[in-house]
Design an enzyme around this catalytic site. Structure first.
Site, short mmCIF file in Angstrom:
data_model
loop_
_atom_site.label_atom_id
_atom_site.label_comp_id
_atom_site.label_asym_id
_atom_site.label_seq_id
_atom_site.Cartn_x
_atom_site.Cartn_y
_atom_site.Cartn_z
N GLU A 1 0.90 -0.97 0.14
CA GLU A 1 -0.02 0.08 0.02
C GLU A 1 0.88 1.43 -0.05
O GLU A 1 1.87 1.10 0.51
CB GLU A 1 -0.81 -0.20 1.39
CG GLU A 1 -1.59 1.01 1.18
CD GLU A 1 -2.27 0.64 3.07
OE1 GLU A 1 -3.60 2.12 3.08
OE2 GLU A 1 -2.33 0.48 3.69
N LYS B 1 -9.70 2.05 -1.96
CA LYS B 1 -9.69 1.47 -0.63
C LYS B 1 -11.60 1.62 -0.24
O LYS B 1 -11.21 2.78 0.40
CB LYS B 1 -8.76 1.88 0.39
CG LYS B 1 -8.72 1.62 2.01
CD LYS B 1 -7.12 1.74 2.16
CE LYS B 1 -7.94 0.54 4.16
NZ LYS B 1 -6.37 1.21 4.89
N CYS C 1 -5.29 -3.04 2.46
CA CYS C 1 -4.70 -3.35 4.02
C CYS C 1 -6.15 -3.85 4.67
O CYS C 1 -6.47 -5.02 4.91
CB CYS C 1 -5.01 -1.44 4.29
SG CYS C 1 -3.69 -2.27 6.02
#
Length: 260
Positions: free
Chosen positions: A38, A109, A142
């Site tokens: 990331e 995300k 993540c």
């Protein structure tokens, strides 16, 4: 199919150096799909949204995407990497897929972690799946691993491999990503970073231990906590098409959607 990850410690706020480092590392391997951490081109900590906006890049016209596309064309591989995406005056914590044929895919995300809520917009891409050499590939970033619905959405759309760029500061992902793999019978490539970053009084340390997991939950590779590593393993992605847990239990069609 040859898949892997590049676990390393990005240089803080130095995209040019990070891109050169990535190109040098990946320029000496033979692989079909490599996953990077990331925000691997800039590092993670920023003092303000205004500072982050100066580093955020458009997709696919930004410096990072152009560099990755050149690398993928030269090496005939696909790469998934994380970066801060600029879309007008909005910033997303995104994962980007680039292929050797010049195609680009984006996932933003969905589940923002802690102070990311002050920096980024919540993602608005409903878990897309992309074709990489005939194999279906999805992406998470993540903290998305905390939410089983995210991985299940990708599995229901046919994903055989989930690529998971991360900057982990909690220890849960090594367990949860293995669990999500078993829950959905997919391959999982978790690409974490190493090292630490400090900004004024704030310091965070990343936990490393990137891993590749097979649909059965079998660990194919796990990196160390603070080592730079670029492993490549060979898989048969067709293994992720078999959703039978027993001869009478299909992982997806046995779901009781009438009850939940």
């Amino acid at each position: 199919m040859r898949i892997g990850f590049y676990q390393f410690c990005p240089s803080f706020h130095n995209p040019e150096l990070n891109l050169a480092r990535i190109a040098a590392a990946l320029g000496h391997i033979k692989a079909d799909l490599i996953v990077l951490p990331e925000m691997c081109t800039t590092g993670y900590l920023f003092s303000s949204r205004e500072e982050l906006l100066r580093f955020a890049e458009p997709i696919p016209d930004g410096q990072s995407c152009r560099s990755m596309l050149e690398l993928c064309r030269r090496m005939n591989m696909a790469v998934v990497f994380g970066l801060a995406e600029r879309a007008g005056d909005r910033i997303y914590n995104s994962a980007v897929l680039v292929t050797g044929s010049g195609e680009t895919g984006v996932y933003r995300k969905a589940h923002l972690f802690a102070d990311e809520k002050d920096m980024f917009e919540p993602g608005n891409t409903p878990f897309p799946v992309f074709d990489v050499g005939g194999v279906k590939v999805g992406m998470l970033v993540c903290f998305d691993h905390f939410f089983p619905e995210a991985a299940r959405a990708l599995a229901l759309r046919g994903a055989q491999i989930i690529c998971h760029p991360a900057n982990l500061v909690l220890d849960y992902a090594f367990m949860t990503s293995t669990c999500r793999t078993i829950e959905n019978r997919v391959f999982w490539i978790l690409a974490d970073r190493t090292g630490s970053e400090k900004l004024t009084e704030r310091e965070i340390r990343f936990v490393g231990r990137s891993q590749i997991v097979a649909p059965s939950g079998r660990l194919l590779y796990r990196a160390g906590a603070d080592t730079e590593e670029l492993p490549v393993v060979e898989i048969d992605p067709r293994e992720a098409l078999d959703k039978m847990v027993t001869p009478r239990n299909h992982l997806l069609s046995d779901r009781r959607t009438d009850l939940y």
